[in-house]
Design a protein around this motif. Structure first.
Motif, short mmCIF file in Angstrom:
data_model
loop_
_atom_site.label_atom_id
_atom_site.label_comp_id
_atom_site.label_asym_id
_atom_site.label_seq_id
_atom_site.Cartn_x
_atom_site.Cartn_y
_atom_site.Cartn_z
N ILE A 151 0.84 -1.20 0.00
CA ILE A 151 0.00 0.00 0.00
C ILE A 151 0.87 1.25 0.00
CG2 ILE A 151 -1.77 1.27 1.27
CD1 ILE A 151 -2.86 -1.34 2.25
N GLN A 152 0.55 2.18 -0.92
CA GLN A 152 1.31 3.41 -1.06
C GLN A 152 0.39 4.61 -0.93
OE1 GLN A 152 3.62 3.33 -4.72
NE2 GLN A 152 3.36 1.11 -4.78
N PRO A 153 0.76 5.60 -0.12
CA PRO A 153 -0.02 6.84 -0.09
C PRO A 153 -0.02 7.50 -1.47
CG PRO A 153 1.52 6.73 1.75
CD PRO A 153 1.87 5.61 0.81
N LYS A 154 -1.17 8.05 -1.86
CA LYS A 154 -1.25 8.69 -3.16
C LYS A 154 -0.52 10.03 -3.13
CE LYS A 154 -5.65 6.58 -4.51
NZ LYS A 154 -7.07 6.80 -4.81
N LEU A 155 0.20 10.30 -4.21
CA LEU A 155 0.90 11.58 -4.32
C LEU A 155 -0.08 12.68 -4.65
CD1 LEU A 155 4.07 10.53 -6.35
CD2 LEU A 155 3.94 11.05 -3.92
N LYS A 156 0.10 13.81 -3.99
CA LYS A 156 -0.69 15.00 -4.33
C LYS A 156 -0.01 15.74 -5.47
CE LYS A 156 -2.45 15.56 0.36
NZ LYS A 156 -2.52 16.45 1.56
N LEU A 157 -0.79 16.57 -6.16
CA LEU A 157 -0.28 17.28 -7.31
C LEU A 157 0.96 18.09 -6.95
CD1 LEU A 157 -0.77 17.95 -10.31
CD2 LEU A 157 -2.11 19.94 -9.53
N GLY A 158 2.04 17.86 -7.68
CA GLY A 158 3.27 18.59 -7.46
C GLY A 158 4.19 17.98 -6.42
N PHE A 166 3.48 1.19 3.24
CA PHE A 166 3.39 0.16 4.25
C PHE A 166 2.75 -1.09 3.67
CE2 PHE A 166 -0.40 2.72 4.49
CZ PHE A 166 -1.44 1.86 4.77
N LEU A 167 2.93 -2.16 4.37
CA LEU A 167 2.42 -3.46 3.96
C LEU A 167 1.32 -3.86 4.94
CD1 LEU A 167 3.27 -5.94 2.01
CD2 LEU A 167 4.24 -6.88 4.09
N VAL A 168 0.23 -4.34 4.39
CA VAL A 168 -0.83 -4.90 5.23
C VAL A 168 -0.90 -6.38 4.95
CG1 VAL A 168 -3.33 -5.05 5.53
CG2 VAL A 168 -2.23 -2.83 5.44
N ARG A 184 5.34 -1.19 8.59
CA ARG A 184 5.75 0.10 8.04
C ARG A 184 7.18 0.07 7.52
NH1 ARG A 184 1.68 4.15 7.41
NH2 ARG A 184 -0.05 3.29 8.60
N PHE A 185 7.39 0.71 6.35
CA PHE A 185 8.72 0.86 5.79
C PHE A 185 9.24 2.26 6.16
CE2 PHE A 185 6.64 -2.06 2.75
CZ PHE A 185 7.47 -3.15 2.90
N ALA A 186 10.11 2.37 7.14
CA ALA A 186 10.63 3.65 7.57
C ALA A 186 11.61 4.22 6.54
CB ALA A 186 11.32 3.51 8.93
N ASN A 187 11.40 5.47 6.17
CA ASN A 187 12.28 6.17 5.21
C ASN A 187 12.42 5.41 3.89
OD1 ASN A 187 12.95 8.28 7.08
ND2 ASN A 187 14.27 6.79 8.11
N PHE A 188 11.37 4.76 3.49
CA PHE A 188 11.44 3.92 2.30
C PHE A 188 10.05 3.84 1.69
CE2 PHE A 188 11.48 -0.27 0.16
CZ PHE A 188 12.62 -0.13 -0.62
N ARG A 189 10.00 3.87 0.37
CA ARG A 189 8.73 3.70 -0.32
C ARG A 189 8.80 2.47 -1.21
NH1 ARG A 189 4.59 8.02 -2.90
NH2 ARG A 189 3.00 6.51 -3.48
N SER A 190 7.96 1.51 -0.94
CA SER A 190 7.93 0.27 -1.70
C SER A 190 7.03 0.43 -2.91
CB SER A 190 7.41 -0.86 -0.81
OG SER A 190 7.04 -1.98 -1.58
N CYS A 198 6.94 -19.56 1.80
CA CYS A 198 6.95 -20.04 3.18
C CYS A 198 6.39 -19.01 4.16
CB CYS A 198 8.34 -20.46 3.61
SG CYS A 198 9.49 -19.05 3.78
N GLY A 199 6.23 -17.76 3.72
CA GLY A 199 5.71 -16.72 4.59
C GLY A 199 6.75 -16.09 5.50
N LYS A 200 8.00 -16.49 5.35
CA LYS A 200 9.06 -15.99 6.24
C LYS A 200 9.73 -14.74 5.71
CE LYS A 200 13.36 -17.55 8.46
NZ LYS A 200 14.28 -18.70 8.66
N TYR A 201 9.89 -14.63 4.39
CA TYR A 201 10.64 -13.54 3.79
C TYR A 201 9.73 -12.62 3.00
CZ TYR A 201 14.48 -16.80 4.76
OH TYR A 201 15.35 -17.66 5.37
N LEU A 202 10.18 -11.37 2.87
CA LEU A 202 9.50 -10.39 2.05
C LEU A 202 10.52 -9.76 1.13
CD1 LEU A 202 6.69 -8.90 1.75
CD2 LEU A 202 7.77 -7.04 3.03
N ALA A 203 10.32 -9.90 -0.18
CA ALA A 203 11.20 -9.27 -1.18
C ALA A 203 10.54 -7.98 -1.65
CB ALA A 203 11.43 -10.21 -2.35
N VAL A 204 11.33 -6.89 -1.69
CA VAL A 204 10.77 -5.56 -1.93
C VAL A 204 11.59 -4.82 -2.98
CG1 VAL A 204 10.12 -3.37 -0.86
CG2 VAL A 204 10.04 -5.48 0.48
N LEU A 205 10.89 -4.16 -3.89
CA LEU A 205 11.49 -3.19 -4.80
C LEU A 205 10.94 -1.82 -4.43
CD1 LEU A 205 12.96 -2.26 -7.42
CD2 LEU A 205 10.86 -2.82 -8.65
N GLY A 206 11.82 -0.83 -4.24
CA GLY A 206 11.35 0.49 -3.86
C GLY A 206 12.46 1.52 -3.95
#
Length: 326
Positions: A151-158, A166-168, A184-190, A198-206
């Protein structure tokens, strides 16, 4: 060893595999069904333009398609005909489909911030939760039914950047998303987060908040720890193999395949465009490709006849026996 076989495709946007029927369904500029036993392919008529997602039901009787406007079709796997056209179900472009653990529902997300489950038989919406100020870019599920929604917050114009994404994820067994956890991804946008089988790992591009440079990360969700972080020039995709032993990162027209648990690179492949890395647990075949070209080929040709110190097919049996558990 016999000459290895492979099938070439001009492009590929989505794929799924039916282990009982031993069939791949691929969305290219057409809908392609590949029978692995006899290595044949047939073409089905696409019910609409711009189809970009496919999922096969667990009982392998149906499959579902979605196009970029969010129109959904439920089709018969054997006959290739449309069973349901959800003309009123246009939620806009969004994430991919996943099956519920029970197999009675399929679940997906939208760029309008909705998480939706639908009945395979009727197409009816069974549950919906909303994050109206966000877009949801991807849906993934582990073998034991842990659902993840990026889940990513939507960017406002400009605005170039708005907060951390964050991930739910839900540990609920089926359609009721009643055990929600936020990560929550601190200082990072995924831009794409995928849970391992297996549910143990999370691979992220951001990208990082400080310099907005693309990077790949792998987290251990059980220990809430970051395992690796590497820069990714023009990063475009990340994928887990269905067998759970490998993760693939794509950047700068190159796919880097890493092995669990140390995530060291075992193979690098030139591959232009956003890519798919699809390796079923049940068969030694791999699908690799993207918007410009794709191949379905045997794993021994892809990795070489020797891998993990073992000859093929011994290493394939070894991989299947090492299924990662949580």
């Amino acid at each position: 060893m016999a000459i290895l076989r492979k099938i070439n495709f001009p492009s590929i946007f989505s794929v799924d595999y039916a282990p009982i029927a031993k069939r791949f369904i691929l969305v290219t500029n057409r809908l392609v069904v590949v029978d692995i036993d006899i290595m044949t392919k047939k073409y089905l008529r696409l019910p609409a333009s711009n189809i970009n997602e496919v999922l096969i039901s667990k009982d392998e009787k149906r499959f579902v398609l979605k196009n970029t406007s969010g129109r959904i079709f439920i089709m018969c796997l054997n006959e290739g005909i449309v069973l349901l056209d959800l003309k009123n179900g246009r939620e806009g472009e969004g994430g991919n489909f996943v099956n519920s653990p029970c197999g009675n529902f399929f679940i997906y997300s939208t760029w309008d911030g909705e998480i939706i489950s639908r009945n395979w038989q009727t197409g009816a919406v069974m549950n919906k939760i909303e994050y109206p100020e966000c877009l949801i870019s991807h849906t993934s599920i582990s073998d034991d039914g842990i659902l993840c929604f990026d889940i990513q917050p939507k960017l406002k114009l400009g605005e170039k950047y708005l907060g951390d994404s964050f991930l739910v994820y839900s540990k609920s067994s089926d359609r009721n998303f009643d055990d929600i956890v936020e990560y929550r991804f601190a200082n990072f946008r995924s831009s794409k987060s995928i849970i391992s089988p297996c549910g143990k790992y999370l691979a992220v591009l951001g990208c990082t908040r400080s310099d907005f440079k693309d990077c790949f990360r792998v987290y251990n969700l059980n220990e809430n720890s970051l395992l690796i972080e590497e820069s990714a020039e023009r990063g475009s995709s990340v994928s887990w193999s269905n067998c759970g032993r490998f993760v693939a990162f794509h950047s700068d027209e190159k796919m880097s395949i890493r092995a669990v648990p140390n995530f060291k690179e075992i193979k690098s492949v030139k591959c232009p465009g956003p890519t798919i890395f699809f390796m079923p647990q049940e068969i030694p075949w791999i699908l690799i490709g993207g918007d410009y070209e794709a191949q379905l080929l045997s794993c021994d040709e892809f990795f070489s006849e020797r891998f993990l110190g073992l000859p093929f097919p011994s290493w394939w049996e070894h991989i299947k026996s090492l299924r990662i558990t949580n």
